[in-house]
Design an enzyme around this catalytic site. Sequence first.
Site, mmCIF file in Angstrom:
data_model
loop_
_atom_site.group_PDB
_atom_site.id
_atom_site.type_symbol
_atom_site.label_atom_id
_atom_site.label_comp_id
_atom_site.label_asym_id
_atom_site.label_seq_id
_atom_site.Cartn_x
_atom_site.Cartn_y
_atom_site.Cartn_z
ATOM 1 C CE LYS A 13 27.964 32.981 54.498
ATOM 2 N NZ LYS A 13 28.636 32.462 55.535
ATOM 3 N NE ARG A 87 28.977 28.389 51.484
ATOM 4 C CZ ARG A 87 28.102 28.728 52.318
ATOM 5 N NH1 ARG A 87 27.129 29.391 51.558
ATOM 6 N NH2 ARG A 87 28.033 28.880 53.593
ATOM 7 N NE ARG A 126 22.513 28.105 63.333
ATOM 8 C CZ ARG A 126 22.910 28.886 62.051
ATOM 9 N NH1 ARG A 126 22.201 29.956 61.659
ATOM 10 N NH2 ARG A 126 23.858 28.230 61.353
ATOM 11 N NE ARG A 138 22.131 25.155 59.333
ATOM 12 C CZ ARG A 138 22.691 26.378 58.583
ATOM 13 N NH1 ARG A 138 22.350 27.494 58.796
ATOM 14 N NH2 ARG A 138 23.890 26.090 58.255
ATOM 15 N NE ARG A 149 28.523 24.860 57.997
ATOM 16 C CZ ARG A 149 27.659 25.353 59.233
ATOM 17 N NH1 ARG A 149 27.335 24.446 59.896
ATOM 18 N NH2 ARG A 149 27.130 26.431 58.847
HETATM 19 P P1 B4P Z 1 24.357 32.919 60.502
HETATM 20 O O1 B4P Z 1 24.059 34.180 60.037
HETATM 21 O O2 B4P Z 1 23.183 31.699 60.215
HETATM 22 O O3 B4P Z 1 25.544 32.515 59.388
HETATM 23 P P2 B4P Z 1 25.821 32.376 57.971
HETATM 24 O O4 B4P Z 1 27.024 33.000 57.662
HETATM 25 O O5 B4P Z 1 24.533 32.660 57.198
HETATM 26 O O6 B4P Z 1 25.555 30.782 57.825
HETATM 27 P P3 B4P Z 1 26.068 29.533 57.118
HETATM 28 O O7 B4P Z 1 27.429 29.819 56.068
HETATM 29 O O8 B4P Z 1 26.581 28.146 58.230
HETATM 30 O O9 B4P Z 1 24.987 28.991 56.099
HETATM 31 P P4 B4P Z 1 24.445 28.678 54.861
HETATM 32 O O10 B4P Z 1 23.228 28.337 55.149
HETATM 33 O O11 B4P Z 1 24.823 29.698 53.813
HETATM 34 O O12 B4P Z 1 25.022 32.996 61.891
HETATM 35 C C1 B4P Z 1 25.315 31.659 62.639
HETATM 36 C C2 B4P Z 1 24.899 31.898 64.035
HETATM 37 O O13 B4P Z 1 25.635 33.052 64.620
HETATM 38 C C3 B4P Z 1 23.429 32.189 64.406
HETATM 39 O O14 B4P Z 1 23.112 31.403 65.555
HETATM 40 C C4 B4P Z 1 23.416 33.727 64.739
HETATM 41 O O15 B4P Z 1 22.389 34.014 65.689
HETATM 42 C C5 B4P Z 1 24.911 33.767 65.264
HETATM 43 N N1 B4P Z 1 25.273 35.172 64.866
HETATM 44 C C6 B4P Z 1 25.232 35.822 63.822
HETATM 45 N N2 B4P Z 1 25.965 37.234 63.949
HETATM 46 C C7 B4P Z 1 26.177 37.381 65.301
HETATM 47 C C8 B4P Z 1 27.110 38.362 66.057
HETATM 48 N N3 B4P Z 1 27.322 39.457 65.228
HETATM 49 N N4 B4P Z 1 27.412 37.952 67.314
HETATM 50 C C9 B4P Z 1 26.954 36.797 67.748
HETATM 51 N N5 B4P Z 1 26.150 35.953 67.201
HETATM 52 C C10 B4P Z 1 26.118 36.290 65.977
HETATM 53 O O16 B4P Z 1 25.163 27.208 54.348
HETATM 54 C C11 B4P Z 1 24.937 26.023 54.667
HETATM 55 C C12 B4P Z 1 25.502 24.830 53.696
HETATM 56 O O17 B4P Z 1 24.585 25.050 52.565
HETATM 57 C C13 B4P Z 1 26.918 25.154 53.427
HETATM 58 O O18 B4P Z 1 27.821 24.320 54.276
HETATM 59 C C14 B4P Z 1 27.074 24.015 52.084
HETATM 60 O O19 B4P Z 1 26.797 22.886 52.125
HETATM 61 C C15 B4P Z 1 25.699 24.621 51.518
HETATM 62 N N6 B4P Z 1 25.605 25.916 50.677
HETATM 63 C C16 B4P Z 1 25.040 26.737 50.729
HETATM 64 N N7 B4P Z 1 25.450 28.084 49.717
HETATM 65 C C17 B4P Z 1 26.099 27.188 48.830
HETATM 66 C C18 B4P Z 1 26.747 27.523 47.647
HETATM 67 N N8 B4P Z 1 26.825 28.867 47.211
HETATM 68 N N9 B4P Z 1 27.492 26.501 47.097
HETATM 69 C C19 B4P Z 1 27.766 25.322 47.437
HETATM 70 N N10 B4P Z 1 27.104 24.863 48.745
HETATM 71 C C20 B4P Z 1 26.172 25.928 49.222
#
Ligand code: B4P
Length: 191
Positions: A13, A87, A126, A138, A149
């Site tokens: 995302k 979420r 990562r 992280r 998660r």
């Molecule tokens: P990201 O792009 O970082 O993944 P994400 O889906 O954004 O991350 P996430 O859900 O973990 O984090 P968030 O900060 O929202 O990609 C992950 C990895 O994959 C990277 O290394 C990237 O390079 C690689 N990658 C991406 N696309 C790829 C592809 N096509 N092919 C290969 N590799 C690929 O949340 C973190 C925490 O914050 C949660 O656990 C929670 O505690 C809190 N939080 C955030 N929002 C919240 C909410 N709305 N409500 C409650 N808690 C919340």
Amino acid sequence: MNIILLGPPGAGKGTQAKKLVDERNMIQLSTGDMLREARTSGTEMGNKVAAIMDAGELVTDEIVIGLIAEKLEGDNAGGFIFDGFPRTLGQADALGKLLAEKGASLDHVIEMQVDDETLVQRVVNRAKEAAEAGQPVRADDNAESMRTRLMEYYKKTSPLIGYYYAKGDLKSIDGLASIDEVAGSIKAILG
Ligand code: B4P
């Protein structure tokens, strides 16, 4: 245009939201980034948030909705990319109300589908790459936090798929493809 990027942790995302910001006049609202910033503030709220995030659990709706409400106060003609928000069903209802108050609505909810094994592999990679580069790792990017998660995702976030499908807003894409291919699928939806 206002869009939600929906998907499990590590689905990409944040990666895709950043690409959209580079290509379009849109603002990325990542609750993950906002919470990571809050945890460095040293406030009581920041410390509470840090412990929850490190365990891989979801921060309370009240805190997260408050952060988003603040960001929505300004005007943005290009629209918002909601990255990692909502979420929970409570957050989804709150977002609908906040947008309605601004006379705005959601245009697309894009669900990125990736299997659990790949998700764990991505976040562990990562963490490994960051450590090798001498960058901060992280605290929730490890196999143990990922188990929590993912459980949180299936229990609290995945019901949003049905919620937005019923509203006719949902588009699902293959998040297993390369970063550029996933970006292409999103572009095909947004036009
Ligand atoms: P990201 O792009 O970082 O993944 P994400 O889906 O954004 O991350 P996430 O859900 O973990 O984090 P968030 O900060 O929202 O990609 C992950 C990895 O994959 C990277 O290394 C990237 O390079 C690689 N990658 C991406 N696309 C790829 C592809 N096509 N092919 C290969 N590799 C690929 O949340 C973190 C925490 O914050 C949660 O656990 C929670 O505690 C809190 N939080 C955030 N929002 C919240 C909410 N709305 N409500 C409650 N808690 C919340």
